[in-house]
Design a protein around this motif. Structure first.
Motif, PDB file in Angstrom:
ATOM      1  N   PHE A 140      -2.772  -4.568 -11.230  1.00 32.62           N
ATOM      2  CA  PHE A 140      -3.070  -3.208 -10.796  1.00 32.62           C
ATOM      3  C   PHE A 140      -3.015  -3.117  -9.270  1.00 32.62           C
ATOM      4  O   PHE A 140      -2.372  -2.223  -8.706  1.00 32.62           O
ATOM      5  CB  PHE A 140      -4.440  -2.787 -11.328  1.00 32.62           C
ATOM      6  CG  PHE A 140      -4.849  -1.391 -10.953  1.00 32.62           C
ATOM      7  CD1 PHE A 140      -4.268  -0.294 -11.563  1.00 32.62           C
ATOM      8  CD2 PHE A 140      -5.827  -1.176  -9.999  1.00 32.62           C
ATOM      9  CE1 PHE A 140      -4.645   1.004 -11.228  1.00 32.62           C
ATOM     10  CE2 PHE A 140      -6.220   0.110  -9.653  1.00 32.62           C
ATOM     11  CZ  PHE A 140      -5.619   1.197 -10.265  1.00 32.62           C
ATOM     12  N   ALA A 141      -3.667  -4.058  -8.597  1.00 33.74           N
ATOM     13  CA  ALA A 141      -3.692  -4.045  -7.124  1.00 33.74           C
ATOM     14  C   ALA A 141      -2.287  -4.176  -6.553  1.00 33.74           C
ATOM     15  O   ALA A 141      -1.943  -3.514  -5.568  1.00 33.74           O
ATOM     16  CB  ALA A 141      -4.589  -5.161  -6.597  1.00 33.74           C
ATOM     17  N   GLU A 142      -1.475  -5.021  -7.173  1.00 31.93           N
ATOM     18  CA  GLU A 142      -0.113  -5.201  -6.675  1.00 31.93           C
ATOM     19  C   GLU A 142       0.710  -3.927  -6.877  1.00 31.93           C
ATOM     20  O   GLU A 142       1.496  -3.546  -5.999  1.00 31.93           O
ATOM     21  CB  GLU A 142       0.541  -6.384  -7.385  1.00 31.93           C
ATOM     22  CG  GLU A 142       1.870  -6.800  -6.768  1.00 31.93           C
ATOM     23  CD  GLU A 142       2.333  -8.124  -7.329  1.00 31.93           C
ATOM     24  OE1 GLU A 142       2.234  -9.120  -6.582  1.00 31.93           O
ATOM     25  OE2 GLU A 142       2.773  -8.165  -8.502  1.00 31.93           O
ATOM     26  N   LEU A 143       0.532  -3.244  -8.004  1.00 30.91           N
ATOM     27  CA  LEU A 143       1.247  -1.979  -8.222  1.00 30.91           C
ATOM     28  C   LEU A 143       0.858  -0.945  -7.171  1.00 30.91           C
ATOM     29  O   LEU A 143       1.710  -0.217  -6.661  1.00 30.91           O
ATOM     30  CB  LEU A 143       0.966  -1.422  -9.615  1.00 30.91           C
ATOM     31  CG  LEU A 143       1.660  -2.106 -10.777  1.00 30.91           C
ATOM     32  CD1 LEU A 143       1.172  -1.527 -12.107  1.00 30.91           C
ATOM     33  CD2 LEU A 143       3.177  -1.983 -10.662  1.00 30.91           C
ATOM     34  N   LEU A 144      -0.433  -0.879  -6.840  1.00 29.76           N
ATOM     35  CA  LEU A 144      -0.877   0.043  -5.796  1.00 29.76           C
ATOM     36  C   LEU A 144      -0.177  -0.266  -4.477  1.00 29.76           C
ATOM     37  O   LEU A 144       0.329   0.630  -3.793  1.00 29.76           O
ATOM     38  CB  LEU A 144      -2.391  -0.043  -5.605  1.00 29.76           C
ATOM     39  CG  LEU A 144      -3.259   0.572  -6.698  1.00 29.76           C
ATOM     40  CD1 LEU A 144      -4.716   0.183  -6.490  1.00 29.76           C
ATOM     41  CD2 LEU A 144      -3.107   2.085  -6.734  1.00 29.76           C
ATOM     42  N   ARG A 145      -0.126  -1.554  -4.136  1.00 32.32           N
ATOM     43  CA  ARG A 145       0.499  -1.969  -2.881  1.00 32.32           C
ATOM     44  C   ARG A 145       2.012  -1.732  -2.892  1.00 32.32           C
ATOM     45  O   ARG A 145       2.572  -1.200  -1.934  1.00 32.32           O
ATOM     46  CB  ARG A 145       0.213  -3.449  -2.628  1.00 32.32           C
ATOM     47  CG  ARG A 145       0.741  -3.953  -1.287  1.00 32.32           C
ATOM     48  CD  ARG A 145       0.441  -5.414  -1.069  1.00 32.32           C
ATOM     49  NE  ARG A 145       1.136  -6.314  -1.968  1.00 32.32           N
ATOM     50  CZ  ARG A 145       2.411  -6.670  -1.833  1.00 32.32           C
ATOM     51  NH1 ARG A 145       3.152  -6.184  -0.863  1.00 32.32           N
ATOM     52  NH2 ARG A 145       2.966  -7.512  -2.686  1.00 32.32           N
ATOM     53  N   LEU A 146       2.667  -2.111  -3.974  1.00 31.25           N
ATOM     54  CA  LEU A 146       4.126  -1.999  -4.054  1.00 31.25           C
ATOM     55  C   LEU A 146       4.619  -0.555  -3.996  1.00 31.25           C
ATOM     56  O   LEU A 146       5.652  -0.269  -3.412  1.00 31.25           O
ATOM     57  CB  LEU A 146       4.648  -2.630  -5.347  1.00 31.25           C
ATOM     58  CG  LEU A 146       4.643  -4.132  -5.452  1.00 31.25           C
ATOM     59  CD1 LEU A 146       4.962  -4.573  -6.873  1.00 31.25           C
ATOM     60  CD2 LEU A 146       5.651  -4.721  -4.463  1.00 31.25           C
ATOM     61  N   THR A 147       3.895   0.332  -4.654  1.00 31.18           N
ATOM     62  CA  THR A 147       4.368   1.710  -4.789  1.00 31.18           C
ATOM     63  C   THR A 147       3.734   2.679  -3.799  1.00 31.18           C
ATOM     64  O   THR A 147       4.245   3.782  -3.622  1.00 31.18           O
ATOM     65  CB  THR A 147       4.077   2.241  -6.211  1.00 31.18           C
ATOM     66  OG1 THR A 147       2.657   2.319  -6.403  1.00 31.18           O
ATOM     67  CG2 THR A 147       4.717   1.371  -7.284  1.00 31.18           C
ATOM     68  N   GLY A 148       2.612   2.275  -3.199  1.00 30.21           N
ATOM     69  CA  GLY A 148       1.876   3.229  -2.372  1.00 30.21           C
ATOM     70  C   GLY A 148       1.284   4.332  -3.225  1.00 30.21           C
ATOM     71  O   GLY A 148       0.947   5.407  -2.727  1.00 30.21           O
ATOM     72  N   GLY A 149       1.156   4.063  -4.526  1.00 28.01           N
ATOM     73  CA  GLY A 149       0.687   5.071  -5.465  1.00 28.01           C
ATOM     74  C   GLY A 149      -0.791   5.371  -5.351  1.00 28.01           C
ATOM     75  O   GLY A 149      -1.560   4.619  -4.753  1.00 28.01           O
TER      76      GLY A 149
END
Length: 163
Positions: A140-149
């Motif tokens: 989850f944390a990586e998705l937030l970082r990767l996408t800026g979501g």
């Protein structure tokens, strides 16, 4: 040799400092249920990359496989008058991927992204990697970082999910 779209995802991940191995599955992972079965994980661990039109602008929603996206909730989260599922041509034009293989990264241009907070319930998530047979592990944390979501409550539990 990886398909070009999968190579694009791999390059985007590496450029962001993520060094993971994209897994090519023998069976299709076009749906969350197919992906979960192929990987031997719960359906909630599957990241559904869904493209919507929010007031005609592309919006990527990364939802848990256990959820059905509620477009009214999403419209409220992104302050849009109307949010609806995009057609296949709109999806390909804005992501560079066909439906069933849309990845969270590797798009021609950054997309506004909302990430289902239910994905934070899992240590390991699996997301599409540009092809219906390709996936990669993430968090989850990586998705937030990767996408800026932006994290948000995007859905309701899918009555068909056993997770």
């Amino acid at each position: 040799m990886l398909p070009p779209a999968v190579t694009r995802v791999d390059e985007a991940l590496r450029a962001a400092g993520v060094h993971t191995e994209i897994r090519l599955l023998a069976d299709s992972a076009r749906t969350a249920a197919e992906a979960a079965a192929a990987l031997g994980v719960t359906i909630g661990q599957i990241v559904k990359s869904l493209v919507f039109a929010a007031d005609d602008e592309p919006l990527l929603v990364l939802a848990s496989g256990r959820h059905t996206v509620d477009t009214k909730k999403v419209a409220h989260l992104v302050n849009a008058g109307r949010v609806h599922r995009a057609d296949p041509e709109f999806v390909r034009r804005h992501t560079g991927f066909a439906i069933g293989g849309v990845a969270p990264v590797g798009h021609p241009h950054p997309l506004r992204t909302v990430i289902d907070t239910a994905l934070a319930d899992y240590d390991i998530l699996w997301a599409a990697a540009g092809h219906p047979h390709a996936v990669f592990p993430t968090t989850f944390a990586e998705l937030l970082r990767l996408t800026g979501g932006d994290p948000g409550d995007v859905g309701r539990r899918d009555p068909g999910s056993a997770d």
